[in-house]
Motif scaffolding. Sequence first.
Motif, PDB file in Angstrom:
ATOM      1  N   GLU A 120       1.309  -4.048  -2.619  1.00 17.59           N
ATOM      2  CA  GLU A 120       2.149  -5.142  -2.116  1.00 17.59           C
ATOM      3  C   GLU A 120       1.485  -5.793  -0.903  1.00 17.59           C
ATOM      4  O   GLU A 120       1.542  -7.011  -0.736  1.00 17.59           O
ATOM      5  CB  GLU A 120       3.538  -4.629  -1.710  1.00 17.59           C
ATOM      6  CG  GLU A 120       4.432  -4.232  -2.841  1.00 17.59           C
ATOM      7  CD  GLU A 120       5.064  -5.425  -3.532  1.00 17.59           C
ATOM      8  OE1 GLU A 120       5.336  -6.453  -2.872  1.00 17.59           O
ATOM      9  OE2 GLU A 120       5.270  -5.327  -4.750  1.00 17.59           O
ATOM     10  N   ALA A 121       0.874  -4.978  -0.069  1.00 18.71           N
ATOM     11  CA  ALA A 121       0.217  -5.498   1.143  1.00 18.71           C
ATOM     12  C   ALA A 121      -1.200  -5.978   0.861  1.00 18.71           C
ATOM     13  O   ALA A 121      -1.584  -7.058   1.307  1.00 18.71           O
ATOM     14  CB  ALA A 121       0.192  -4.419   2.223  1.00 18.71           C
ATOM     15  N   ARG A 160      -1.942  -9.419  -0.463  1.00 19.11           N
ATOM     16  CA  ARG A 160      -1.694 -10.543   0.447  1.00 19.11           C
ATOM     17  C   ARG A 160      -2.859 -10.765   1.426  1.00 19.11           C
ATOM     18  O   ARG A 160      -2.827 -11.698   2.211  1.00 19.11           O
ATOM     19  CB  ARG A 160      -0.411 -10.321   1.239  1.00 19.11           C
ATOM     20  CG  ARG A 160       0.820 -10.402   0.364  1.00 19.11           C
ATOM     21  CD  ARG A 160       2.046 -10.412   1.214  1.00 19.11           C
ATOM     22  NE  ARG A 160       3.253 -10.461   0.399  1.00 19.11           N
ATOM     23  CZ  ARG A 160       4.424 -10.856   0.852  1.00 19.11           C
ATOM     24  NH1 ARG A 160       4.560 -11.242   2.107  1.00 19.11           N
ATOM     25  NH2 ARG A 160       5.476 -10.868   0.071  1.00 19.11           N
ATOM     26  N   LEU A 174       6.174  -7.440   5.180  1.00 19.21           N
ATOM     27  CA  LEU A 174       6.832  -6.978   3.949  1.00 19.21           C
ATOM     28  C   LEU A 174       8.097  -6.199   4.265  1.00 19.21           C
ATOM     29  O   LEU A 174       9.108  -6.327   3.581  1.00 19.21           O
ATOM     30  CB  LEU A 174       5.872  -6.123   3.112  1.00 19.21           C
ATOM     31  CG  LEU A 174       4.738  -6.881   2.437  1.00 19.21           C
ATOM     32  CD1 LEU A 174       3.689  -5.896   1.911  1.00 19.21           C
ATOM     33  CD2 LEU A 174       5.269  -7.737   1.302  1.00 19.21           C
ATOM     34  N   SER A 226      10.752  -6.358   1.194  1.00 17.32           N
ATOM     35  CA  SER A 226       9.958  -5.978   0.021  1.00 17.32           C
ATOM     36  C   SER A 226       9.658  -4.485   0.019  1.00 17.32           C
ATOM     37  O   SER A 226       9.519  -3.877  -1.034  1.00 17.32           O
ATOM     38  CB  SER A 226       8.641  -6.752  -0.013  1.00 17.32           C
ATOM     39  OG  SER A 226       8.900  -8.129  -0.134  1.00 17.32           O
TER      40      SER A 226
END
Length: 156
Positions: free
Chosen positions: A66-67, A70, A131, A136
């Motif tokens: 997820e990180a 980005r 996040l 998230s």
Amino acid sequence: MSMLARYRKPGGIQQLVALLESCLSKKRESLLNTICTEDKDFGEMVKAKILTPTKIFKWDPLIVSEATTRLGERTLAIALKGLPPECFAIATHTMRDLKKREVTNFLETVKPTPIEIESAHIKLIEVVRVLEKEGSIKLDENEMPMVNNGMMKKAS
């Protein structure tokens, strides 16, 4: 008045952790030493809440991705410099082959300075905190992701 008085109010620890996470390691260590000198228990609690790439790359690869997705390929490659090889696998777990190749190329060709590496680490931590703020990911009181039946809990 003690240096720590302003951080003992509600939300103060998060402010102090955010400050420390945005510092380069020399300054962070100096501040942590000052905090521990003033109040060892408070200092240990703050230390435990600070995110590091080493902590992040021990999390479930789906959460880490997820990180990492980005971050730019160059920034991610610089953040991975000097970390164990398994961090690369975790960081690129869900990436498409092309992006994974680009990260690999940067890892092999870029020769970042220690300051650039630390800056990339800070950027990774900033992305994780964004996040968390967006909901998230949800971190528990020990700054570990909250997981339920293999799926992350959504922030309430």
